[in-house]
Write a protein that holds these residues in place. Structure first.
Motif, PDB file in Angstrom:
ATOM      1  N   ASP A  97       0.827  -1.213   0.000  1.00  0.00           N
ATOM      2  CA  ASP A  97       0.000   0.000   0.000  1.00  0.00           C
ATOM      3  C   ASP A  97       0.856   1.255   0.000  1.00  0.00           C
ATOM      4  OD1 ASP A  97      -2.308  -1.494  -0.022  1.00  0.00           O
ATOM      5  OD2 ASP A  97      -2.610  -1.397   2.157  1.00  0.00           O
ATOM      6  N   ILE A  98       1.948   1.213   0.755  1.00  0.00           N
ATOM      7  CA  ILE A  98       2.844   2.369   0.814  1.00  0.00           C
ATOM      8  C   ILE A  98       3.521   2.588  -0.535  1.00  0.00           C
ATOM      9  CG2 ILE A  98       4.968   3.273   1.855  1.00  0.00           C
ATOM     10  CD1 ILE A  98       4.149   1.867   4.444  1.00  0.00           C
ATOM     11  N   SER A  99       3.941   1.507  -1.191  1.00  0.00           N
ATOM     12  CA  SER A  99       4.582   1.649  -2.498  1.00  0.00           C
ATOM     13  C   SER A  99       3.596   2.207  -3.523  1.00  0.00           C
ATOM     14  CB  SER A  99       5.140   0.301  -2.971  1.00  0.00           C
ATOM     15  OG  SER A  99       4.102  -0.634  -3.167  1.00  0.00           O
ATOM     16  N   LEU A 100       2.335   1.785  -3.451  1.00  0.00           N
ATOM     17  CA  LEU A 100       1.310   2.313  -4.360  1.00  0.00           C
ATOM     18  C   LEU A 100       1.084   3.793  -4.098  1.00  0.00           C
ATOM     19  CD1 LEU A 100      -0.872   1.879  -6.515  1.00  0.00           C
ATOM     20  CD2 LEU A 100      -2.436   1.210  -4.673  1.00  0.00           C
ATOM     21  N   PHE A 101       1.009   4.152  -2.816  1.00  0.00           N
ATOM     22  CA  PHE A 101       0.819   5.565  -2.451  1.00  0.00           C
ATOM     23  C   PHE A 101       1.968   6.412  -2.971  1.00  0.00           C
ATOM     24  CE2 PHE A 101       2.036   8.958   0.478  1.00  0.00           C
ATOM     25  CZ  PHE A 101       0.904   9.772   0.430  1.00  0.00           C
ATOM     26  N   ILE A 102       3.211   5.941  -2.803  1.00  0.00           N
ATOM     27  CA  ILE A 102       4.383   6.701  -3.239  1.00  0.00           C
ATOM     28  C   ILE A 102       4.383   6.892  -4.753  1.00  0.00           C
ATOM     29  CG2 ILE A 102       6.901   6.653  -3.454  1.00  0.00           C
ATOM     30  CD1 ILE A 102       5.973   7.386  -0.663  1.00  0.00           C
ATOM     31  N   SER A 103       4.103   5.826  -5.494  1.00  0.00           N
ATOM     32  CA  SER A 103       4.113   5.931  -6.965  1.00  0.00           C
ATOM     33  C   SER A 103       3.020   6.887  -7.456  1.00  0.00           C
ATOM     34  CB  SER A 103       3.953   4.546  -7.594  1.00  0.00           C
ATOM     35  OG  SER A 103       2.705   3.978  -7.254  1.00  0.00           O
ATOM     36  N   PHE A 145      10.714   3.322  -7.703  1.00  0.00           N
ATOM     37  CA  PHE A 145      11.159   2.559  -8.868  1.00  0.00           C
ATOM     38  C   PHE A 145      10.003   2.309  -9.843  1.00  0.00           C
ATOM     39  CE2 PHE A 145      15.243   2.023  -7.090  1.00  0.00           C
ATOM     40  CZ  PHE A 145      16.066   1.471  -8.056  1.00  0.00           C
ATOM     41  N   ILE A 146       8.813   2.051  -9.318  1.00  0.00           N
ATOM     42  CA  ILE A 146       7.662   1.840 -10.201  1.00  0.00           C
ATOM     43  C   ILE A 146       7.365   3.122 -10.983  1.00  0.00           C
ATOM     44  CG2 ILE A 146       5.162   1.483 -10.231  1.00  0.00           C
ATOM     45  CD1 ILE A 146       5.518  -0.528  -7.978  1.00  0.00           C
ATOM     46  N   TYR A 147       7.478   4.268 -10.306  1.00  0.00           N
ATOM     47  CA  TYR A 147       7.235   5.546 -10.986  1.00  0.00           C
ATOM     48  C   TYR A 147       8.262   5.794 -12.084  1.00  0.00           C
ATOM     49  CZ  TYR A 147       7.116  10.580 -11.788  1.00  0.00           C
ATOM     50  OH  TYR A 147       7.073  11.820 -12.383  1.00  0.00           O
ATOM     51  N   ILE A 148       9.529   5.480 -11.811  1.00  0.00           N
ATOM     52  CA  ILE A 148      10.590   5.784 -12.771  1.00  0.00           C
ATOM     53  C   ILE A 148      10.707   4.725 -13.864  1.00  0.00           C
ATOM     54  CG2 ILE A 148      13.092   6.100 -13.047  1.00  0.00           C
ATOM     55  CD1 ILE A 148      13.147   7.229 -10.201  1.00  0.00           C
ATOM     56  N   PHE A 149      10.622   3.444 -13.476  1.00  0.00           N
ATOM     57  CA  PHE A 149      10.907   2.360 -14.412  1.00  0.00           C
ATOM     58  C   PHE A 149       9.684   1.548 -14.825  1.00  0.00           C
ATOM     59  CE2 PHE A 149      14.862   2.951 -11.935  1.00  0.00           C
ATOM     60  CZ  PHE A 149      15.739   3.247 -12.966  1.00  0.00           C
ATOM     61  N   GLY A 150       8.546   1.776 -14.187  1.00  0.00           N
ATOM     62  CA  GLY A 150       7.381   0.955 -14.490  1.00  0.00           C
ATOM     63  C   GLY A 150       7.355  -0.283 -13.603  1.00  0.00           C
ATOM     64  N   ALA A 151       6.443  -1.181 -13.918  1.00  0.00           N
ATOM     65  CA  ALA A 151       6.211  -2.339 -13.043  1.00  0.00           C
ATOM     66  C   ALA A 151       7.176  -3.496 -13.283  1.00  0.00           C
ATOM     67  CB  ALA A 151       4.772  -2.828 -13.218  1.00  0.00           C
ATOM     68  N   SER A 152       8.101  -3.348 -14.204  1.00  0.00           N
ATOM     69  CA  SER A 152       8.999  -4.463 -14.533  1.00  0.00           C
ATOM     70  C   SER A 152      10.194  -4.496 -13.585  1.00  0.00           C
ATOM     71  CB  SER A 152       9.494  -4.344 -15.975  1.00  0.00           C
ATOM     72  OG  SER A 152      10.216  -3.143 -16.157  1.00  0.00           O
ATOM     73  N   ILE A 153       9.904  -4.552 -12.290  1.00  0.00           N
ATOM     74  CA  ILE A 153      10.980  -4.623 -11.304  1.00  0.00           C
ATOM     75  C   ILE A 153      10.919  -5.976 -10.610  1.00  0.00           C
ATOM     76  CG2 ILE A 153      11.054  -2.136 -10.902  1.00  0.00           C
ATOM     77  CD1 ILE A 153       9.429  -2.575  -8.370  1.00  0.00           C
ATOM     78  N   GLY A 154      11.983  -6.319  -9.987  1.00  0.00           N
ATOM     79  CA  GLY A 154      12.066  -7.587  -9.266  1.00  0.00           C
ATOM     80  C   GLY A 154      13.353  -7.602  -8.471  1.00  0.00           C
ATOM     81  N   ILE A 155      13.538  -8.654  -7.687  1.00  0.00           N
ATOM     82  CA  ILE A 155      14.712  -8.761  -6.836  1.00  0.00           C
ATOM     83  C   ILE A 155      15.561  -9.950  -7.277  1.00  0.00           C
ATOM     84  CG2 ILE A 155      15.528  -9.157  -4.471  1.00  0.00           C
ATOM     85  CD1 ILE A 155      13.008  -7.861  -3.454  1.00  0.00           C
ATOM     86  N   VAL A 156      16.869  -9.734  -7.321  1.00  0.00           N
ATOM     87  CA  VAL A 156      17.778 -10.851  -7.572  1.00  0.00           C
ATOM     88  C   VAL A 156      17.823 -11.665  -6.282  1.00  0.00           C
ATOM     89  CG1 VAL A 156      20.108 -11.565  -8.205  1.00  0.00           C
ATOM     90  CG2 VAL A 156      19.134  -9.460  -9.166  1.00  0.00           C
ATOM     91  N   GLU A 157      17.275 -12.872  -6.332  1.00  0.00           N
ATOM     92  CA  GLU A 157      17.151 -13.685  -5.134  1.00  0.00           C
ATOM     93  C   GLU A 157      17.991 -14.950  -5.216  1.00  0.00           C
ATOM     94  OE1 GLU A 157      12.665 -12.668  -3.519  1.00  0.00           O
ATOM     95  OE2 GLU A 157      12.968 -14.431  -4.786  1.00  0.00           O
ATOM     96  N   ILE A 158      18.442 -15.380  -4.055  1.00  0.00           N
ATOM     97  CA  ILE A 158      19.088 -16.684  -3.911  1.00  0.00           C
ATOM     98  C   ILE A 158      18.377 -17.375  -2.755  1.00  0.00           C
ATOM     99  CG2 ILE A 158      21.217 -17.946  -3.447  1.00  0.00           C
ATOM    100  CD1 ILE A 158      22.788 -15.541  -4.438  1.00  0.00           C
ATOM    101  N   ALA A 159      17.770 -18.516  -3.041  1.00  0.00           N
ATOM    102  CA  ALA A 159      17.029 -19.264  -2.020  1.00  0.00           C
ATOM    103  C   ALA A 159      15.963 -18.394  -1.363  1.00  0.00           C
ATOM    104  CB  ALA A 159      17.978 -19.826  -0.969  1.00  0.00           C
ATOM    105  N   GLY A 160      15.319 -17.529  -2.150  1.00  0.00           N
ATOM    106  CA  GLY A 160      14.213 -16.728  -1.643  1.00  0.00           C
ATOM    107  C   GLY A 160      14.616 -15.489  -0.876  1.00  0.00           C
TER     108      GLY A 160
END
Length: 275
Positions: free
Chosen positions: A64-70, A163-178
């Motif tokens: 919700d906070i990320s949506l509010f910020i964007s 990041f959503i505001y600047i780059f759009g919704a195509s974001i994600g995290i580089v994860e190892i074992a979650g």
């Protein structure tokens, strides 16, 4: 995996330094303080599951906070044309930014827990441990858990919304074992030994970048309680003059300077709020 890596590192450390074999002794693992850690871990797990998690996620959802910020940024500055960045680039930058801001806000909150009298009474529950083991990590008052939950929600929301505001919704995290890649690497390098009697050090060069287990043990000692607030990175302690590395000292005394001891789990939960 973290526990296993910590055990193997500790074993190798003791084979090279036999005088630290006491770290596996009954004196440490069956100490009254350690027994409180084990019981407290069970109790606080239920409290977090049944009370803290629903409370924090209901009132301060990171999404919700990320949506509010964007939306706030879009309403304030208008729509911006998304740059021609590859998704791989965006994901790596987002992962690193989230890690960096997360570690910084953790430093700030941790330092406040030591400097604001009411928060220090709460945080004393963690520092009252007279011996250290990996479950000491969870020896945290519910009120402090709520504060760290809010910190995570605000940090995640601010970074993600931007990041959503600047780059759009195509974001994600580089994860190892979650887990975030950077958090995983730090964890596999013996992070669980921070709460142990194994004074593992990373060497002069790496200790200018990362908080080693021994540096966190210094923070738990009665002598250096107000040093080494950092979680993973050293830079914040260096910038704000709270860094201590020093020579390895095998005589560190853990616990509170005033020798205050929480005798049981009920006391840990209630005593800090009584005044």
């Amino acid at each position: 995996m973290y526990i296993l890596s910590a055990f193997l590192i500790a074993l190798g450390f003791i084979l090279k330094n036999p005088r630290y074999a006491f770290a596996f002794s009954k004196k440490i693992w069956w100490h009254a303080s350690a027994k409180n850690d084990y019981l407290y871990f069970i109790v606080i797990s239920f409290i977090k599951l049944l009370v803290i998690l629903p409370l924090v996620t209901y009132f301060f959802s990171a999404k919700d906070i990320s949506l509010f910020i964007s939306l706030f940024l879009q309403e304030s500055f208008g729509f911006i044309q998304k740059g021609n960045y590859s998704r791989e680039f965006v994901v790596v930058v987002y992962t690193f930014t989230l890690f960096l801001f997360g570690d910084f806000t953790r430093y700030i909150l941790h330092r406040l827990l030591h400097t604001i009298p009411f928060l220090w009474r709460i945080h004393q529950v963690h520092h009252s441990a007279e011996v250290l083991n990996p479950l000491t990590f969870y020896r945290v008052h519910p009120f402090e858990n709520i504060l760290f939950g809010l910190r995570y929600a605000l940090t995640f929301g601010l970074v993600t919304g931007t990041f959503i505001y600047i780059f759009g919704a195509s974001i994600g995290i580089v994860e190892i074992a979650g887990a975030n890649m950077f958090v995983f690497i730090f964890g596999i390098l013996g992070a669980n030994l921070r709460h142990s009697h194994i004074p593992l050090r990373y060497g002069k060069f790496l200790e200018k970048i990362f908080i080693s287990p021994y540096m966190h043990q210094l923070h738990h000692s009665t002598k250096y309680t107000n040093k080494n607030y950092g979680g993973i990175l050293v830079i914040w302690d260096y910038m704000f003059n709270s860094l201590e590395s020093g020579k390895t000292d095998s005589t560190l005394e853990f616990g509170l300077k005033n020798k205050k001891v929480h005798s049981n789990v009920f006391n840990m939960l209630i005593e800090p709020l009584r005044r």
